[in-house]
Design a protein around this motif. Structure first.
Motif: not given
Length: 367
Positions: A84-89, A130-141, A143-147
């Motif tokens: 759930f990508n809330i980061g499009a803005e 700009w989406a890479f770090i949230p993606a990496w945190l979700q995939a590797k750590r 961390s919920h991508v919404v947050i």
């Protein structure tokens, strides 16, 4: 069997159910308008005339529609992967930086049609980055991508304000914006398309990024439903455990999906930055990233549905402005209420009519 698991024809899933939700939202909106003493039918007429009644009104409607198509596709690509990508803005905001840097570099040397493909790539790359770090945190750590994407929206806003105030601002000017792009860095208007139908575009900033948005709809359709990667993304979106059991690499798929999602969001910046204002300004996204969530939900995350959903929200944005002018009792806040009702019924209550439709459909099939 639960009604949620009963398969229905596509014309019901993607056509009838969204239509019922929209009609319900407008009925409730009509009651709200009636409660303040205004005629809901007159309000609807003014809304439609304000969005579709003149050439310039249609141009503004399609301008908004273009932005919503990009952000709707962005949310849909992530959603198909269970994200759930809330980061499009924020991704669109940073994507504007990529497009602007290309325009500022090339506009004095080459025509717009040479600048455009590089600007598309620049906007997509910056949005994806700009989406890479949230993606990496979700995939590797985990961390919920919404947050993380919500946090990155605020970081993007702060970063862009800093760059526009301290780095990219025109020396001697107070406005936090870049210089105006030369014609080589501007996307031309689509007045020729309006002329085919005997309409004049006027001051509306409807531009060729609309064609790019439609091309991206086709590309996303091919990606999601006609490629191995798309199959892996959809499988992951349905069941992570089943996807992993089938040998689909979770981390790689999540990161790729988010990069594609961020790239599509970044491309939204082409419309306002190179097509409308011909410069990079503060807050040019204007909430289109969040509207993209509703557009994707209402369009069932399908490119064709997203086009029609984006058009509806474009009509609400443009027609709502005229409506609030013609009927002062209907303020801009009430237009937001109407938009919120559409989001409510198309999002949170999108399956409200499904049990009834399933029962009726089963009776018709058996009978």
């Amino acid at each position: 069997m639960s009604t949620a698991s009963v398969p229905l024809p596509n014309w019901i899933t993607y056509g009838l159910l969204p239509l019922l939700n929209v009609v319900t939202a407008f009925v409730i909106s009509g009651l709200v308008v009636w409660s303040i003493g205004e005629n809901p039918f007159a309000a609807l007429r003014l809304l439609i005339e304000g969005a579709l009644g003149r050439g310039d009104a249609i141009g503004f409607t399609l301008f908004y529609t273009t932005s919503f198509i990009f952000t709707g596709l962005s949310v849909a690509v992530a959603f198909h992967s269970g994200l759930f990508n809330i980061g499009a803005e924020g991704q669109a905001y940073v994507g504007g930086l990529g497009a602007a840097l290309v325009a500022l570099t090339l506009d004095r040397y080459v025509p717009w049609y040479v600048t455009m493909p590089f600007a598309v790539i620049g906007a997509a790359v910056f949005g994806a980055a700009w989406a890479f770090i949230p993606a990496w945190l979700q995939a590797k750590r985990g961390s919920h991508v919404v947050i993380t994407t919500i946090m990155f929206n605020f970081i993007a806003a702060a970063l862009m304000v800093y760059l526009l105030v301290n780095v990219l601002i025109v020396p001697g000017k107070m406005a936090p914006e870049t210089r105006t792009f030369l014609p080589g860095g501007q996307l031309p208007k689509m007045d020729w398309l309006m002329a085919i139908f005997g309409l004049k575009l006027g001051p509306a900033p409807f531009n060729v990024s609309f064609i790019i948005a439609l091309v991206m709809c086709f590309v996303v359709w091919v990606l999601i439903w006609r490629t191995k990667l798309g199959y892996e993304m959809r499988t992951l979106g349905i069941s992570r455990s089943a996807a992993v059991y089938a040998g689909i690499p979770y981390a790689r798929t999540v990161i790729i999906a988010m990069l594609l999602s961020g790239g599509l969001a970044g491309m939204m910046a082409l419309n306002p930055v190179m097509g409308a204002s011909a410069r990079l300004q503060v807050e040019f996204v204007g909430g289109a990233g969040f509207v993209g969530i509703a557009v994707s939900l209402m369009g069932r995350s399908h490119p064709l549905g997203i086009v029609f959903s984006a058009l509806l929200f474009g009509i609400l944005y443009q027609g709502g402005a005229d409506l609030s002018f013609e009927m002062p009792n209907i303020t801009r806040e009430m237009i937001v209420v109407i938009q919120g009702l559409v989001i409510l019924f198309a999002g949170a209550l999108e399956y409200m009519y499904r049990p009834v439709i399933v029962r009726v459909y089963q009776r018709l099939v058996k009978g």
